[in-house]
Design a protein around this motif. Structure first.
Motif, PDB file in Angstrom:
ATOM      1  N   LYS A   1      -7.072 -17.269   3.733  1.00 41.38           N
ATOM      2  CA  LYS A   1      -6.914 -18.271   4.812  1.00 41.38           C
ATOM      3  C   LYS A   1      -5.981 -17.757   5.909  1.00 41.38           C
ATOM      4  N   VAL A   2      -4.799 -17.258   5.517  1.00 39.55           N
ATOM      5  CA  VAL A   2      -3.833 -16.748   6.492  1.00 39.55           C
ATOM      6  C   VAL A   2      -3.429 -15.337   6.058  1.00 39.55           C
ATOM      7  N   ILE A   3      -3.518 -14.391   7.011  1.00 38.65           N
ATOM      8  CA  ILE A   3      -3.163 -12.997   6.687  1.00 38.65           C
ATOM      9  C   ILE A   3      -1.942 -12.589   7.516  1.00 38.65           C
ATOM     10  N   VAL A   4      -0.926 -12.095   6.820  1.00 43.65           N
ATOM     11  CA  VAL A   4       0.290 -11.597   7.487  1.00 43.65           C
ATOM     12  C   VAL A   4       0.349 -10.090   7.236  1.00 43.65           C
ATOM     13  N   VAL A   5       0.472  -9.308   8.309  1.00 47.20           N
ATOM     14  CA  VAL A   5       0.483  -7.851   8.158  1.00 47.20           C
ATOM     15  C   VAL A   5       1.835  -7.289   8.600  1.00 47.20           C
ATOM     16  N   ILE A   6       2.404  -6.440   7.753  1.00 47.68           N
ATOM     17  CA  ILE A   6       3.647  -5.748   8.100  1.00 47.68           C
ATOM     18  C   ILE A   6       3.336  -4.252   8.070  1.00 47.68           C
ATOM     19  N   ASN A   7       3.429  -3.603   9.234  1.00 50.58           N
ATOM     20  CA  ASN A   7       3.077  -2.192   9.298  1.00 50.58           C
ATOM     21  C   ASN A   7       3.863  -1.548  10.444  1.00 50.58           C
ATOM     22  N   LYS A   8       4.318  -0.327  10.234  1.00 49.92           N
ATOM     23  CA  LYS A   8       5.139   0.285  11.299  1.00 49.92           C
ATOM     24  C   LYS A   8       4.278   0.862  12.420  1.00 49.92           C
ATOM     25  N   ASP A   9       2.959   0.985  12.158  1.00 55.65           N
ATOM     26  CA  ASP A   9       2.054   1.513  13.184  1.00 55.65           C
ATOM     27  C   ASP A   9       1.367   0.358  13.923  1.00 55.65           C
TER      28      ASP A   9
ATOM     29  N   PHE B   1      -5.384  -3.160  10.368  1.00 59.00           N
ATOM     30  CA  PHE B   1      -5.164  -4.469   9.722  1.00 59.00           C
ATOM     31  C   PHE B   1      -4.743  -5.533  10.735  1.00 59.00           C
ATOM     32  N   PHE B   2      -4.039  -5.113  11.812  1.00 59.42           N
ATOM     33  CA  PHE B   2      -3.571  -6.102  12.795  1.00 59.42           C
ATOM     34  C   PHE B   2      -4.738  -6.853  13.454  1.00 59.42           C
TER      35      PHE B   2
ATOM     36  N   GLY C   1       0.817  -1.211   0.000  1.00 58.15           N
ATOM     37  CA  GLY C   1       0.000   0.000   0.000  1.00 58.15           C
ATOM     38  C   GLY C   1       0.845   1.253   0.000  1.00 58.15           C
ATOM     39  N   ARG C   2       0.174   2.333   0.411  1.00 57.03           N
ATOM     40  CA  ARG C   2       0.789   3.655   0.345  1.00 57.03           C
ATOM     41  C   ARG C   2       2.024   3.757   1.248  1.00 57.03           C
ATOM     42  N   GLY C   3       2.132   2.836   2.200  1.00 59.41           N
ATOM     43  CA  GLY C   3       3.309   2.826   3.075  1.00 59.41           C
ATOM     44  C   GLY C   3       4.604   2.629   2.315  1.00 59.41           C
ATOM     45  N   LEU C   4       4.501   2.209   1.050  1.00 61.60           N
ATOM     46  CA  LEU C   4       5.730   1.992   0.268  1.00 61.60           C
ATOM     47  C   LEU C   4       6.296   3.279  -0.354  1.00 61.60           C
TER      48      LEU C   4
ATOM     49  N   GLY D   1       2.545  -2.368   4.439  1.00 66.66           N
ATOM     50  CA  GLY D   1       2.297  -0.916   4.389  1.00 66.66           C
ATOM     51  C   GLY D   1       0.885  -0.589   3.941  1.00 66.66           C
ATOM     52  N   ILE D   2      -0.069  -1.413   4.390  1.00 64.22           N
ATOM     53  CA  ILE D   2      -1.493  -1.162   4.084  1.00 64.22           C
ATOM     54  C   ILE D   2      -2.198  -0.998   5.430  1.00 64.22           C
ATOM     55  N   SER D   3      -3.011   0.055   5.568  1.00 61.08           N
ATOM     56  CA  SER D   3      -3.587   0.347   6.889  1.00 61.08           C
ATOM     57  C   SER D   3      -4.649  -0.673   7.303  1.00 61.08           C
ATOM     58  N   GLY D   4      -5.396  -1.217   6.303  1.00 62.72           N
ATOM     59  CA  GLY D   4      -6.464  -2.168   6.643  1.00 62.72           C
ATOM     60  C   GLY D   4      -7.810  -1.485   6.763  1.00 62.72           C
ATOM     61  N   ALA D   5      -8.049  -0.491   5.885  1.00 68.42           N
ATOM     62  CA  ALA D   5      -9.360   0.177   5.854  1.00 68.42           C
ATOM     63  C   ALA D   5     -10.424  -0.858   5.507  1.00 68.42           C
ATOM     64  N   ILE D   6     -11.648  -0.590   5.971  1.00 65.68           N
ATOM     65  CA  ILE D   6     -12.732  -1.578   5.798  1.00 65.68           C
ATOM     66  C   ILE D   6     -12.947  -1.917   4.317  1.00 65.68           C
ATOM     67  N   GLN D   7     -12.764  -0.900   3.446  1.00 64.75           N
ATOM     68  CA  GLN D   7     -12.983  -1.156   2.009  1.00 64.75           C
ATOM     69  C   GLN D   7     -11.899  -2.070   1.446  1.00 64.75           C
TER      70      GLN D   7
END
Ligand code: FAD
Length: 323
Positions: free
Chosen positions: A282-290, A295-296, A210-213, A267-273
């Protein structure tokens, strides 16, 4: 009475989602104490058709001619509906793939059937009812759909039912069908591949960013990780809106809805949309600095940190595993 499953092929080969659809249709046939017949349209090797018996299809009908070489919605729907009539099938199952999405309602009209698209579980048949659980509102909710008409068309969400192998080889029979001009109102003249990469709707593994990049120049590491894993690449809406990535990669409520085995969101916030299109992975891995990124909340695994440090480390780790 019988159950009919449409076994879509991609350039003569069956994908895993088709084995899931057959296993699912076989389980419905067992619930209804009847047999399962499959219909294949286009050019598939006889051995591959016979092999469908392994997943539960006792008989496979096959039809192939020049007009049917590429997918034609109206003609394919007419053939499947005709096969259902000839086989006395009142339940038709197909995969909720790109073509399945177009076929299910058309077959429903031809058979005057109830249609449940995007089923995720076997129907509940207690008390003579036939209730199908499906996703609704872009995966934000579930719906329990009671199918009241005699004929029923169900499309199965890929990755929602496990493949079962316990049958013997199927018998293969040619199926004939008198096409009408109205079956070929639209024809595919040419298929031009936009990319040789793994197609996003079919991918079992997806690396998404996402925009985090920060900018398109940073997608090299996303593509490298995806290539190493044999994954497709995806992105959030603002990323494709800004032309950092093609629109064909945009996932979410207004993009493609996917349900891979593994979705890595970087780098994706995980907005509802956004979640609307990916939450059934099945399996979600989230990498985010916040650490507070929404998304977490839906992640199976979360890494709090800077993507520019973590992704290169993941690349090295995958490389050393492969070495
Ligand atoms: P941002 O919200 O800007 O989030 C960027 C994230 O990156 C942040 O969480 C930040 O902490 C993290 N980050 C920043 N730097 C780093 C770093 N160095 N390392 C790690 N993490 C970092 N969006 C979709 O995606 N798909 C849709 O289909 C969709 N449809 C929509 C439909 C409607 C009607 C509307 C109103 C909106 C829609 N949106 C859709 C937009 C959605 O609401 C969000 O705005 C969008 O998903 C946000 O994208 P993003 O997470 O990439 O960006």
């Amino acid at each position: 009475m019988s159950v009919l499953v449409y076994v879509e092929n991609a350039e003569g080969k069956f994908k895993k989602s088709i084995f899931e659809a057959i296993s699912y249709a076989k389980a419905i046939a067992n619930q209804l104490n009847t047999n399962l017949v499959a219909i294949s349209i286009g050019n598939v090797a006889t051995a591959d058709l016979e092999n469908l018996g392994k997943y539960g299809a006792a008989k496979v009908l096959t039809i192939n001619n020049d007009q049917l070489k590429s997918f034609v919605n109206q003609a394919y729907a007419s053939i499947i509906a005709e096969a259902a009539k000839k086989e006395n099938a009142n339940v038709v199952v197909l995969s909720n793939s790109f073509s399945g999405k177009g076929l299910a309602p058309r077959i429903g009209v031809k058979l005057e059937a109830a249609v449940a698209d995007g089923a995720i579980e076997l129907p509940q048949t207690d008390g003579g009812k036939f209730i199908v659980k499906k996703t609704a509102f872009s995966n934000k909710a579930f719906a329990m759909v009671e199918m009241q008409s005699e004929n029923k068309v169900i499309s199965l969400t890929p990755n929602s039912y496990k493949v079962v192998e316990d049958g013997a080889a199927a018998t293969v029979e040619n199926f004939s069908f008198e096409a009408k001009a109205s079956d070929f109102r639209t024809m595919i003249k040419e298929i031009v591949r936009a990319t040789d990469k793994i197609s996003l709707p079919d991918a079992e593994l997806v690396v998404s960013a996402g925009r985090g990049l920060k900018g398109p120049e940073n997608w090299g590491m996303i593509e490298e990780l995806a290539d190493l894993l044999g994954a497709a690449t995806a992105c959030s809406k603002p990323v494709s809106d800004a032309d950092w990535r093609p629109h064909s990669e945009h996932v979410g409520q207004t993009g493609i809805a996917i349900s891979p085995n593994l979705y890595i969101a970087i780098g994706i916030s995980g907005a509802i949309q956004h979640l609307a299109g990916v939450s059934s992975s099945k399996v979600i891995v989230v990498i985010n600095k916040d650490p507070e990124a929404p998304f977490f909340k839906v992640a199976d695994y979360g890494i709090v940190g800077d993507a520019f440090e973590i992704v290169p480390k993941m690349i090295e780790a995958v490389k050393s595993l492969k070495a």
